[in-house]
Design a protein around this motif. Structure first.
Motif, PDB file in Angstrom:
ATOM      1  N   TYR A 129       9.218 -79.364 -31.445  1.00 12.41           N
ATOM      2  CA  TYR A 129       7.840 -78.855 -31.534  1.00 12.41           C
ATOM      3  C   TYR A 129       7.208 -79.222 -32.875  1.00 12.41           C
ATOM      4  CZ  TYR A 129       3.901 -75.614 -31.432  1.00 12.41           C
ATOM      5  OH  TYR A 129       2.645 -75.074 -31.458  1.00 12.41           O
ATOM      6  N   ALA A 130       7.964 -79.056 -33.967  1.00 16.28           N
ATOM      7  CA  ALA A 130       7.428 -79.355 -35.303  1.00 16.28           C
ATOM      8  C   ALA A 130       7.068 -80.837 -35.421  1.00 16.28           C
ATOM      9  CB  ALA A 130       8.429 -78.955 -36.374  1.00 16.28           C
ATOM     10  N   VAL A 131       7.944 -81.713 -34.923  1.00 16.76           N
ATOM     11  CA  VAL A 131       7.675 -83.160 -34.996  1.00 16.76           C
ATOM     12  C   VAL A 131       6.451 -83.522 -34.168  1.00 16.76           C
ATOM     13  CG1 VAL A 131       8.577 -85.436 -34.400  1.00 16.76           C
ATOM     14  CG2 VAL A 131      10.058 -83.766 -35.525  1.00 16.76           C
ATOM     15  N   GLN A 132       6.319 -82.900 -32.988  1.00 21.12           N
ATOM     16  CA  GLN A 132       5.174 -83.180 -32.132  1.00 21.12           C
ATOM     17  C   GLN A 132       3.864 -82.795 -32.814  1.00 21.12           C
ATOM     18  OE1 GLN A 132       5.219 -84.839 -29.297  1.00 21.12           O
ATOM     19  NE2 GLN A 132       2.988 -84.659 -29.090  1.00 21.12           N
ATOM     20  N   LYS A 133       3.843 -81.635 -33.478  1.00 19.75           N
ATOM     21  CA  LYS A 133       2.643 -81.194 -34.187  1.00 19.75           C
ATOM     22  C   LYS A 133       2.307 -82.124 -35.349  1.00 19.75           C
ATOM     23  CE  LYS A 133       1.263 -77.691 -31.862  1.00 19.75           C
ATOM     24  NZ  LYS A 133      -0.063 -77.747 -31.189  1.00 19.75           N
ATOM     25  N   LEU A 134       3.317 -82.586 -36.054  1.00 17.68           N
ATOM     26  CA  LEU A 134       3.080 -83.512 -37.165  1.00 17.68           C
ATOM     27  C   LEU A 134       2.544 -84.847 -36.671  1.00 17.68           C
ATOM     28  CD1 LEU A 134       6.263 -82.782 -39.319  1.00 17.68           C
ATOM     29  CD2 LEU A 134       3.923 -82.035 -39.785  1.00 17.68           C
ATOM     30  N   LEU A 135       3.013 -85.284 -35.506  1.00 17.13           N
ATOM     31  CA  LEU A 135       2.494 -86.522 -34.917  1.00 17.13           C
ATOM     32  C   LEU A 135       1.040 -86.344 -34.494  1.00 17.13           C
ATOM     33  CD1 LEU A 135       5.540 -87.640 -32.743  1.00 17.13           C
ATOM     34  CD2 LEU A 135       4.614 -88.852 -34.735  1.00 17.13           C
ATOM     35  N   GLU A 136       0.714 -85.166 -33.945  1.00 13.68           N
ATOM     36  CA  GLU A 136      -0.665 -84.910 -33.524  1.00 13.68           C
ATOM     37  C   GLU A 136      -1.608 -84.882 -34.718  1.00 13.68           C
ATOM     38  OE1 GLU A 136      -0.643 -81.297 -31.321  1.00 13.68           O
ATOM     39  OE2 GLU A 136       0.495 -82.121 -29.634  1.00 13.68           O
ATOM     40  N   LYS A 137      -1.136 -84.377 -35.848  1.00 16.15           N
ATOM     41  CA  LYS A 137      -1.974 -84.307 -37.046  1.00 16.15           C
ATOM     42  C   LYS A 137      -1.962 -85.625 -37.825  1.00 16.15           C
ATOM     43  CE  LYS A 137      -1.307 -79.329 -37.674  1.00 16.15           C
ATOM     44  NZ  LYS A 137      -2.729 -78.963 -37.475  1.00 16.15           N
ATOM     45  N   ASP A 138      -1.231 -86.608 -37.330  1.00 18.86           N
ATOM     46  CA  ASP A 138      -1.158 -87.934 -37.954  1.00 18.86           C
ATOM     47  C   ASP A 138      -0.574 -87.863 -39.368  1.00 18.86           C
ATOM     48  OD1 ASP A 138      -1.423 -90.682 -37.915  1.00 18.86           O
ATOM     49  OD2 ASP A 138      -3.391 -90.629 -38.876  1.00 18.86           O
TER      50      ASP A 138
END
Length: 296
Positions: A129-138
């Motif tokens: 989940y944390a990695v996915q959010k960081l990818l979404e925020k670029d």
């Protein structure tokens, strides 16, 4: 091409760009926009123009400044006006990363390129989940695959937006972990030192401490004197008792010696007294016998 012609165009490009611009990009954009073939802008001219623009907007009466962030140049509001701008942008301006996202982002920043399994091994929890959010925020990007690992997992690294978000130009600008730990240790030492010596900063407190120290020393000296006197008295009493015991034992020993010496004389006197008693008894018996014969 004159600097006076270049500077306004550079200001316009930096102001309109939604990402930081580096000097080489500015040179290319300027030459494409102006279309001059013979009189083209050079990297040296752009460097000089950037220096002049930076100095210009450093003046106090400008609310923004030219700052190098995220690997390039940007116009940013000065920190004195951050609270004012926050009123306009609201929650978007104050939006923060969660603790889990920050921990994961820190691991990626210091260990990049890194696979998700390595992040989970360090954190001890699932990082999907944390990695996915960081990818979404670029803030992070997928930089490739680890060809040497089993299954060739994806590996992650920080993005240019990450540098822009944290106001740095490259990952080399990240604070060293050893420096951060050392700074915390030094700061803690300074705080403890100030707490312990804070009262000593005033002259009155220093004098009071000196007076108290003198009184304590005098009391300690008096106590030591009393203890020494008591110790001397106790020693003298012990010596007196010891002398008395020695005298008593000496007298008893002398009497015992004298008694041993007089034993023969005493024995002789007892024998003589016994003989006298038997002699007197015999004489009395004879007298009684004589008186009986007379009567008959």
């Amino acid at each position: 091409m004159e600097l006076s012609q270049i500077i306004p165009h550079i200001e316009a490009l930096i102001f309109a760009s939604d990402k930081p611009l580096i000097n080489i990009e500015l040179v290319e954009l300027l030459n494409n926009a102006l279309g001059f073939i013979e009189d083209r802008a050079t990297i040296g001219q752009v460097d000089a123009a950037i220096e002049g623009i930076h100095e210009k907007y450093s003046a106090e009466f400008y609310a923004f400044e030219l700052k190098q962030s995220g690997g390039g140049w940007q116009f940013l509001t000065k920190k004195e006006y951050h609270k004012t701008v926050a009123q306009l942008n609201g929650d978007k301006f104050l939006k923060r990363l969660s603790t889990a996202a920050l921990e994961t982002l820190a691991i990626i920043a210091y260990k990049q390129p890194i696979a998700k399994s390595e992040m989970e091994a360090i954190r001890g929890v699932n990082c999907d989940y944390a990695v996915q959010k960081l990818l979404e925020k670029d803030l992070v990007i997928i930089s490739g695959r680890n060809e040497d690992a089993v299954g060739k997992p994806l590996i992650y690294a920080t993005s240019k937006s990450f540098m822009d978000y944290f106001g740095i130009n490259s990952t080399a600008d990240l604070p060293k972990i050893s420096e951060v730990l050392m700074e915390e240790l030094v700061q803690a030492t300074v705080i403890n030192h100030l707490v312990q010596t804070g009262e000593a900063l005033t002259g009155e407190t220093t004098e009071r401490k000196e007076e108290t120290s003198i009184e304590i020393i005098e009391i300690q000296e008096e106590n030591e004197k009393v203890v020494n006197e008591d110790h001397l008295l106790l020693v003298e009493e012990e010596m007196t008792v010891a002398e008395s015991d020695e005298s008593f034992f000496a007298e008893a020993t002398d009497e015992r010696i004298i008694s041993e010496d007089r034993k023969p004389a005493i024995a002789a006197e007892d024998k003589r007294d016994t003989e006298i008693v038997f002699s007197l008894a015999a004489e009395q018996k004879q007298k009684e016998n004589k008186a009986g014969h007379s009567e008959s």
